[in-house]
Scaffold this active site. Structure first.
Site, short mmCIF file in Angstrom:
data_model
loop_
_atom_site.label_atom_id
_atom_site.label_comp_id
_atom_site.label_asym_id
_atom_site.label_seq_id
_atom_site.Cartn_x
_atom_site.Cartn_y
_atom_site.Cartn_z
NE ARG A 92 -3.87 0.64 1.90
CZ ARG A 92 -5.12 0.80 2.36
NH1 ARG A 92 -5.35 1.60 3.39
NH2 ARG A 92 -6.13 0.17 1.80
CG HIS A 119 -8.49 0.26 -2.88
ND1 HIS A 119 -7.72 -0.82 -2.51
CD2 HIS A 119 -9.13 0.66 -1.75
CE1 HIS A 119 -7.89 -1.06 -1.22
NE2 HIS A 119 -8.74 -0.19 -0.74
CD GLN A 122 -13.07 -1.58 -0.77
OE1 GLN A 122 -12.26 -1.48 0.14
NE2 GLN A 122 -14.29 -2.06 -0.58
CG ASP A 207 -13.47 6.66 -1.18
OD1 ASP A 207 -13.52 6.50 0.06
OD2 ASP A 207 -12.41 6.59 -1.83
CB CYS A 247 -14.07 1.50 -0.16
SG CYS A 247 -13.44 3.19 0.03
NE ARG A 275 -10.44 -5.11 0.46
CZ ARG A 275 -9.67 -4.09 0.88
NH1 ARG A 275 -10.21 -3.05 1.50
NH2 ARG A 275 -8.37 -4.08 0.64
N1 NVA Z 1 -9.88 7.01 -1.38
C1 NVA Z 1 -9.53 6.55 -0.07
C2 NVA Z 1 -9.76 5.08 0.07
C3 NVA Z 1 -9.47 4.51 1.42
C4 NVA Z 1 -9.66 3.04 1.49
C5 NVA Z 1 -8.07 6.89 0.21
O1 NVA Z 1 -7.24 6.77 -0.69
O2 NVA Z 1 -7.77 7.30 1.32
N1 CP Z 2 -11.32 0.13 2.37
C1 CP Z 2 -10.04 0.06 2.81
O1 CP Z 2 -9.10 -0.19 2.06
O2 CP Z 2 -9.91 0.27 4.14
P1 CP Z 2 -8.55 0.43 4.95
O3 CP Z 2 -7.93 1.75 4.54
O4 CP Z 2 -8.98 0.42 6.39
O5 CP Z 2 -7.62 -0.70 4.63
#
Ligand code: NVA
Ligand code: CP
Length: 288
Positions: A92, A119, A122, A207, A247, A275
């Site tokens: 990540r 992502h 997800q 989101d 998500c 997930r």
């Molecule tokens: N768009 C959000 C998704 C989190 C799972 C982010 O990148 O923070």
């Molecule tokens: N939806 C998602 O990826 O959540 P986290 O940021 O908690 O991993």
């Protein structure tokens, strides 16, 4: 997009089997999966650590402060070293180029656990969740209301993989990536009118307006996204049996009202649970 539509459908079917109790093989027995996480996580971390354990393996979590990445060890070297010990790398990060570089220099599979660009894990869970509640998504109408961000980009890719219509509504200046929008133009219409996007939709998705790393833009974003909250009035424009997805993490009163996310059309807890199943199916696909 690294999978063919047929592979993707098979993977989703396997994820559903796993949810229904099919035992995964011990494909990671006595092996390590390295989780390189340069951003916060609740769901992704716990679902991968649990999934790796259920496949017989050992997850090793590497936060920036605990490894040499934050001290300047090149990502290329990290990729080579992890590949000598781990059977899988789950990463990540911010800039998408970093996860691509990890994949270039690693000799084991690298899974994108979220980047600024997309992502995909997800997305697997969300597609599994739609199928669980409503069957095949092909030919359906999905509305994305909010930021044209990483999660939106994965929905755009899913639309062309599985053949559904996606109406994306963002405030001006927050549109999805223009090149991706051109590539997906057959299935994805991008605009700035949330009510028009929601009209007759089978599924409404949103989101957070404030993704990780955008904390300083909070005030500007809050102003720009006024009118983009998925509330009861917005859901009333969609089909009577439309689902709502997010998500998570969610910010009630901003991108979604509490009565929608906590209401009967919301399937957000299934998305979160799936997930685990979808990523186990993904790891099995990569390891088998
Ligand atoms: N768009 C959000 C998704 C989190 C799972 C982010 O990148 O923070
Ligand atoms: N939806 C998602 O990826 O959540 P986290 O940021 O908690 O991993």
């Amino acid at each position: 997009m690294d999978l063919s539509p047929q592979e993707l459908r098979r993977l989703l079917a396997r994820a559903a089997d796993m949810k229904n109790g099919a035992a995964p093989g011990e494909l990671l027995r006595d092996q390590t999966a390295a989780l390189v996480f340069e951003k916060s996580s609740t769901r992704t971390r716990v679902s991968f650590e649990t999934g790796v354990t259920q496949l017989g393996g050992n997850p090793v979590f590497l936060a920036p402060a605990d490894s040499h990445l934050a001290r300047g060890e090149p990502l290329e070297d990290t990729a080579r070293v992890l590949s000598r010990m781990a059977r899988l790398i789950i990463m990540r990060t911010g800039a998408h180029a970093r996860v691509e570089k990890m994949a270039e220099f690693a000799s084991v599979p690298v899974i994108n656990a979220l980047s600024d660009f997309n992502h995909p894990c997800q997305q697997l869970a969300d597609l599994q969740t739609y199928a669980q509640h409503r069957g095949d998504i092909a030919g359906r109408r999905v509305a994305w209301i909010g930021d044209g961000n990483n999660v939106c980009h994965s929905w755009m890719n899913a639309a062309r993989q599985l053949g559904f219509r996606l109406a994306v509504a963002t405030p001006p200046g927050y549109a999805p990536n223009a090149e991706l929008a051109r590539e997906c133009a057959e299935q994805v219409a991008c605009g700035n009118d949330p009510a028009a996007a929601a009209e007759g939709a089978d599924l409404v998705v949103t989101d957070s307006w404030f993704s990780m790393g955008q904390e300083e833009e909070k005030a500007a974003r809050e102003a720009a996204f006024a009118g983009f909250c998925v509330d009861r009035a917005m859901m009333a424009r969609a089909s009577g049996d439309a689902l709502f997805m997010h998500c998570l993490p969610a910010y009630r009163g901003f991108e979604v009202s509490a009565e929608v996310i906590d209401g009967p059309q919301s399937v957000v807890w299934d998305q979160a649970e799936n997930r685990l199943h979808a990523q186990k199916a993904l790891m099995e696909f990569l390891l088998a």
